[in-house]
Design a protein around this motif. Structure first.
Motif, PDB file in Angstrom:
ATOM      1  N   ARG A  15     -11.570  17.008  18.261  1.00 32.77           N
ATOM      2  CA  ARG A  15     -10.999  18.292  18.896  1.00 32.77           C
ATOM      3  C   ARG A  15     -11.102  18.191  20.322  1.00 32.77           C
ATOM      4  NH1 ARG A  15      -7.625  21.909  16.642  1.00 32.77           N
ATOM      5  NH2 ARG A  15      -8.733  23.633  17.756  1.00 32.77           N
ATOM      6  N   GLU A  32      -6.242  16.702  17.013  1.00 32.06           N
ATOM      7  CA  GLU A  32      -6.911  17.153  15.593  1.00 32.06           C
ATOM      8  C   GLU A  32      -7.721  16.046  15.135  1.00 32.06           C
ATOM      9  OE1 GLU A  32      -6.783  20.087  14.953  1.00 32.06           O
ATOM     10  OE2 GLU A  32      -5.368  20.824  16.268  1.00 32.06           O
ATOM     11  N   THR A  54      -1.572  18.867  17.957  1.00 32.53           N
ATOM     12  CA  THR A  54      -1.145  20.126  18.026  1.00 32.53           C
ATOM     13  C   THR A  54      -0.301  20.288  19.138  1.00 32.53           C
ATOM     14  OG1 THR A  54      -2.510  21.041  16.138  1.00 32.53           O
ATOM     15  CG2 THR A  54      -1.401  22.681  17.593  1.00 32.53           C
ATOM     16  N   SER A  72       3.017  20.377  15.123  1.00 32.35           N
ATOM     17  CA  SER A  72       2.060  19.218  14.990  1.00 32.35           C
ATOM     18  C   SER A  72       2.993  18.107  15.088  1.00 32.35           C
ATOM     19  CB  SER A  72       1.462  19.169  13.584  1.00 32.35           C
ATOM     20  OG  SER A  72       0.632  20.348  13.588  1.00 32.35           O
TER      21      SER A  72
END
Length: 212
Positions: A127, A144, A154, A188
């Protein structure tokens, strides 16, 4: 992100060493693989290079292998997560023995499905908010997960397939990673790197920032 020093791996000297133990049952042959695997131990998941594979185990390479006797979970393209034990570790290499034996021929066959789709490389959670530079315009993005060949992002706005750009992520000595959007869905997308990163660079990155 803090700069990450390269971790040299003396492949030639390791391969030439006669001190690496070989533990195989009589008549068992190992197939040379050279593919990326995913090893999990001590609450971490790191990429490793699978050097060879047999029914009873595999030889792997990573910057800091777990010690002999350690219990690990190992997977690679075509091989579901499988429990194993570290039998030996020398330098950057280690030998694993599976709890349950496998069939290498079945693993290689599973690497391509009936539909012709190739099984994915292992993914690793990461992340990280980074900019995605498209046509010299930075677009906020969140990583992600990541593999040696790409990342799932994202995005703050939708983008179409085929757009080329640079992901603002430092990996080893690469300040920014060029790639192409290979799929997009809602907010995404998949970002395929033009040049895959090494398993060592990815392992050091994940381990050093404590996100593996």
């Amino acid at each position: 992100m803090l700069p990450i020093a390269a971790v040299p791996i003396a492949i030639a000297s390791i391969a030439a060493s006669s001190t690496i133990p070989i533990e195989r049952r009589r008549g068992e042959r190992a197939a040379t693989v050279f593919t990326i695997g995913k090893i999990s131990f001590d609450g971490r998941s790191l990429p490793c290079m699978v050097r060879d594979l047999s029914e009873g185990g595999m030889r792997i390479q990573l910057p800091a292998p777990p010690p002999p006797g350690a219990r690990v979970l190992i997977e690679m393209r075509g091989l579901d997560p499988r429990l194993a034990r570290v039998r030996w570790a020398v330098g950057h290499e280690a030998g694993l023995s599976f709890d349950l034996r496998c069939c290498p021929a079945d693993i290689f066959a599973a690497r391509t499905s009936r539909s012709g789709r190739i099984a994915r490389q292992p993914r690793f959670p990461l992340r990280r908010a980074v900019p995605l530079l498209i046509d010299n315009r930075p677009i906020p993005a969140m990583i992600e997960n990541i593999s040696v060949g790409g990342a799932r992002l994202t995005l703050s706005e939708p983008l179409e397939d085929g757009r080329q750009g640079v992901l603002g992520l430092t990996l080893g000595d690469r300040d920014g990673v060029a790639g192409t959007i290979c799929w997009a869905r809602d907010d995404s997308c998949g970002f395929r790197f033009v040049q895959p990163i090494s398993s060592v660079t990815l392992a050091v990155t994940l381990d050093s920032v404590g996100l593996s």
